[in-house]
Design a protein around this motif. Sequence first.
Motif, mmCIF file in Angstrom:
data_model
loop_
_atom_site.group_PDB
_atom_site.id
_atom_site.type_symbol
_atom_site.label_atom_id
_atom_site.label_comp_id
_atom_site.label_asym_id
_atom_site.label_seq_id
_atom_site.Cartn_x
_atom_site.Cartn_y
_atom_site.Cartn_z
ATOM 1 N N ASP A 116 0.819 -1.207 0.000
ATOM 2 C CA ASP A 116 0.000 0.000 0.000
ATOM 3 C C ASP A 116 0.858 1.265 0.000
ATOM 4 O O ASP A 116 2.017 1.255 0.452
ATOM 5 N N ASN A 117 0.263 2.332 -0.484
ATOM 6 C CA ASN A 117 0.907 3.645 -0.477
ATOM 7 C C ASN A 117 0.374 4.420 0.722
ATOM 8 O O ASN A 117 -0.829 4.680 0.815
ATOM 9 N N ILE A 118 1.249 4.786 1.659
ATOM 10 C CA ILE A 118 0.806 5.495 2.856
ATOM 11 C C ILE A 118 0.792 7.006 2.654
ATOM 12 O O ILE A 118 0.341 7.740 3.540
ATOM 13 N N ALA A 119 1.290 7.482 1.503
ATOM 14 C CA ALA A 119 1.251 8.911 1.182
ATOM 15 C C ALA A 119 -0.116 9.223 0.587
ATOM 16 O O ALA A 119 -0.318 9.209 -0.629
ATOM 17 N N LEU A 120 -1.073 9.518 1.443
ATOM 18 C CA LEU A 120 -2.466 9.637 1.019
ATOM 19 C C LEU A 120 -2.743 10.885 0.199
ATOM 20 O O LEU A 120 -3.717 10.918 -0.559
ATOM 21 N N PRO A 166 -4.451 14.619 5.058
ATOM 22 C CA PRO A 166 -5.493 13.627 5.350
ATOM 23 C C PRO A 166 -5.208 12.944 6.686
ATOM 24 O O PRO A 166 -4.054 12.797 7.093
ATOM 25 N N GLU A 167 -6.254 12.528 7.366
ATOM 26 C CA GLU A 167 -6.085 11.831 8.634
ATOM 27 C C GLU A 167 -5.303 10.539 8.416
ATOM 28 O O GLU A 167 -5.531 9.805 7.481
ATOM 29 N N ARG A 168 -4.352 10.285 9.293
ATOM 30 C CA ARG A 168 -3.466 9.104 9.254
ATOM 31 C C ARG A 168 -2.585 9.104 8.009
ATOM 32 O O ARG A 168 -2.150 8.054 7.536
ATOM 33 N N ASN A 169 -2.294 10.283 7.481
ATOM 34 C CA ASN A 169 -1.373 10.376 6.348
ATOM 35 C C ASN A 169 0.016 9.925 6.774
ATOM 36 O O ASN A 169 0.500 10.266 7.860
ATOM 37 N N LEU A 170 0.668 9.158 5.915
ATOM 38 C CA LEU A 170 2.038 8.684 6.127
ATOM 39 C C LEU A 170 2.173 7.864 7.404
ATOM 40 O O LEU A 170 3.168 7.946 8.131
#
Length: 301
Positions: A116-120, A166-170
């Motif tokens: 997954d990409n965590i950079a939202l 965004p919430e919980r970004n990265l």
Amino acid sequence: MELFSEDRSAQVVAASFANTLDPRLRQLLAALVRHLHAFAKEVELTEQEWGAAIDFLTRTGQKCDDVRQEFVLLSDVLGISMLVETINHRTGGTSTESTVLGPFHMVESPPRELGDNIALDGKGELCLVTGRVTGTDGEPLAGALVDVWQANENGFYDVQQPDVQPERNLRGLFTADEDGRFWFRTIVPRYYPIPDDGPVGELLAATSRHPNRPAHVHFIATASGYRPVTTHLFVDDSPYLNSDAVFGVKESLIRRFPLIDDPARAAEAGLPNPFRTVHFDIALLRADQKQPTQRNRHDGP
């Protein structure tokens, strides 16, 4: 009980803890009093200086809130966080070295799928992170949990910019596969300053110290039957590696983030070509494995 005097101050106060039921608490308080009183005597502490110290600590507490922990920052910039972390996680050179937790692991990382990409928000230079969680003998730790978080391209964590990011970004919580492997997409981290608009910033300014941390990604790795490790992955060409404001850099945690020109691999990873990548293996001590002592580590008599 002996009456208080300048010469015997520490002994008199420490004696007041004699009936403390918890022996560890009694030991901690007695040692704390000895060192505090020795400090006050060594520097001939003035009433004005002690008052200023109390005011500083009061303002430090007042600066704390749901998304900011000024006391953690104070512990960090004084090197106490790193010292306590190092004492409690000696590796003997066999497992991944630990470093500070930092003040921004304040929310739970959301579970994510491998890859997954965590950079939202889609901002920053994309990067593929790969690694493997093993024991110190190289045994793969299937199902190990890898918790990661980092700042954005401008050096801010999501909790610092709730109206921007965004919430919980990265942030992400990954479960390693049957071979202990993990991989995810993120952005190349950037160096950044710790918050310096409070009492800790005043301390840094008064001592001519900068507030910057080198570029890094935070990790916490856990596996059943093994000791968890809290650590960082540092970028090898980042500024401030030799002057981290919180003393968190260890040479074994520095890695290159090379540029890869491979269209097929980029397509497989879901990244543009060329792309940056880094590999970071994590080795954990068994829970029943005796922690090396200070003497073991230095081979002293």
